[in-house]
Design an enzyme around this catalytic site. Structure first.
Site, PDB file in Angstrom:
ATOM      1  N   PRO A  30       0.832  -1.218   0.075  1.00 36.08           N
ATOM      2  CA  PRO A  30      -0.232   0.101  -0.017  1.00 36.08           C
ATOM      3  C   PRO A  30       0.733   1.346   0.067  1.00 36.08           C
ATOM      4  CG  PRO A  30      -0.403  -1.190   1.991  1.00 36.08           C
ATOM      5  CD  PRO A  30       0.589  -2.176   1.268  1.00 36.08           C
ATOM      6  N   GLU A  58       2.152  -7.389   8.606  1.00 31.98           N
ATOM      7  CA  GLU A  58       2.571  -5.756   8.902  1.00 31.98           C
ATOM      8  C   GLU A  58       3.428  -5.225   7.638  1.00 31.98           C
ATOM      9  OE1 GLU A  58       0.368  -4.406  11.223  1.00 31.98           O
ATOM     10  OE2 GLU A  58      -0.250  -6.392  10.845  1.00 31.98           O
ATOM     11  N   ARG A  91      -3.777  -8.206 -20.592  1.00 37.26           N
ATOM     12  CA  ARG A  91      -4.830  -7.685 -21.611  1.00 37.26           C
ATOM     13  C   ARG A  91      -4.279  -6.722 -22.554  1.00 37.26           C
ATOM     14  NH1 ARG A  91      -7.716  -3.840 -21.054  1.00 37.26           N
ATOM     15  NH2 ARG A  91      -9.817  -4.607 -21.723  1.00 37.26           N
ATOM     16  N   ASP A 131     -10.994   0.899 -24.354  1.00 34.14           N
ATOM     17  CA  ASP A 131     -11.473   0.925 -23.149  1.00 34.14           C
ATOM     18  C   ASP A 131     -11.476   2.200 -22.371  1.00 34.14           C
ATOM     19  OD1 ASP A 131     -11.184  -2.078 -23.163  1.00 34.14           O
ATOM     20  OD2 ASP A 131      -9.261  -2.063 -22.418  1.00 34.14           O
TER      21      ASP A 131
HETATM   22 CL1  6GU Z   1      -0.260  -3.738  -3.114  1.00 32.91          CL
HETATM   23  N1  6GU Z   1      -0.964  -4.514  -0.871  1.00 32.91           N
HETATM   24  C1  6GU Z   1      -1.708  -4.384   0.298  1.00 32.91           C
HETATM   25  N2  6GU Z   1      -1.622  -5.132   1.477  1.00 32.91           N
HETATM   26  N3  6GU Z   1      -2.914  -3.579   0.343  1.00 32.91           N
HETATM   27  C2  6GU Z   1      -2.930  -2.897  -0.541  1.00 32.91           C
HETATM   28  C3  6GU Z   1      -2.242  -2.763  -1.730  1.00 32.91           C
HETATM   29  C4  6GU Z   1      -1.409  -3.574  -2.039  1.00 32.91           C
HETATM   30  N4  6GU Z   1      -2.740  -1.913  -2.797  1.00 32.91           N
HETATM   31  C5  6GU Z   1      -3.719  -1.220  -1.999  1.00 32.91           C
HETATM   32  N5  6GU Z   1      -3.765  -1.647  -0.948  1.00 32.91           N
END
Ligand code: 6GU
Length: 250
Positions: free
Chosen positions: A88, A115, A153, A168
């Site tokens: 994230p 974590e 794709r 798209d």
């Molecule tokens: Cl790549 N990993 C995790 N754990 N949460 C996320 C993510 C990735 N992308 C958005 N939320």
């Protein structure tokens, strides 16, 4: 294109990869996805892949040794393969990022879990970090599938209709307009007459206008960066005038 994925849960990915367009792309040798279980690269009888963080704080952190060992084994000396950590904290995934990755001949995706991963993985192993959106998942596996799907794709030959990826939503910088199929009348709801007219130029103009209208209504910020013609801008000015007129008339 070859994509290696290192994960603690390869079975989470194999089902999705084994169906529909991604399955056909692999059968046709357009795409070669290889799943690697991180546990196989963890030393010791118990193949431990995670530990509590130094300094406390709860949760578990993926240890560096198995990840370094997995990447070394998978790359086996191959150079210039992007090593992408799904996290994230990565840069936000988007259609341009998918296109950038699709231009590579190989990718190595690392799925984070728990974590997080030991910081030395980020600093000395990974070459790119990607997030699929501003929300938190339990691990990188779903994100890896999102990346593989969006990238695959775009590969030549993967989509049936030639150029299907070009119109798209997002590929043009705009959302797509509405689509219709048979029946021409469903309940009280007819298909727009213009689509049944057979007049290709009128249909193309109508579709472009519908894409502009939908983008203007739902994602107006995309209009700031989408490539627009003078005719597009003229149509958007009409939409703005329609809205202003409706507001005046309230
Ligand atoms: Cl790549 N990993 C995790 N754990 N949460 C996320 C993510 C990735 N992308 C958005 N939320």
């Amino acid at each position: 294109m070859r994509i290696d994925i290192v994960t603690l849960f390869p079975e989470m990915l194999s089902g999705y990869l084994g169906h529909s367009i991604l399955q056909r792309a692999q059968a046709a040798d357009l795409l070669d996805v290889r799943l690697h279980n991180l546990r196989d690269y963890a030393a010791g009888k118990h193949h431990v892949t995670d530990e509590p963080p130094f300094g406390g704080g709860g949760g578990m952190v993926l240890k560096p040794e198995p990840l370094f060992a997995a990447v070394a084994a998978v790359l086996a000396g191959a150079a210039d393969v992007p090593v992408v950590l799904l996290t994230p904290q990565g840069r936000l995934f988007s259609q341009p990022v998918a296109a950038e990755l699709a231009a590579q001949s190989r990718l190595l995706l690392l799925c984070g879990r728990y974590e997080g991963v030991d910081e030395r993985v980020r600093q000395y192993l990974v070459t790119d970090e990607i997030s699929i959106g501003d929300y938190v998942l339990t691990g990188g596996e779903l994100a890896a599938l999102v990346v593989v799907d969006a990238v695959a794709r775009l590969l030549p030959g993967v989509l049936g209709a030639e150029g299907a990826a070009e119109t798209d939503s997002h590929a043009t910088g705009l959302l797509e307009g509405p689509h219709y199929t048979r029946p021409g009348q469903f309940r009280t709801w007819p298909v727009p007459e213009i689509l049944r007219s057979g007049h290709a130029a009128n249909i193309a103009r109508w579709r472009r206008q519908q894409a502009l209208r939908r983008t203007w209504q739902r994602r107006p910020e995309l209009l700031l960066t989408a490539p627009l013609t003078d005719e597009d801008r003229y149509y958007l000015a009409i939409l703005a005038e329609e809205r202003a007129g409706a507001l005046r008339g309230r």
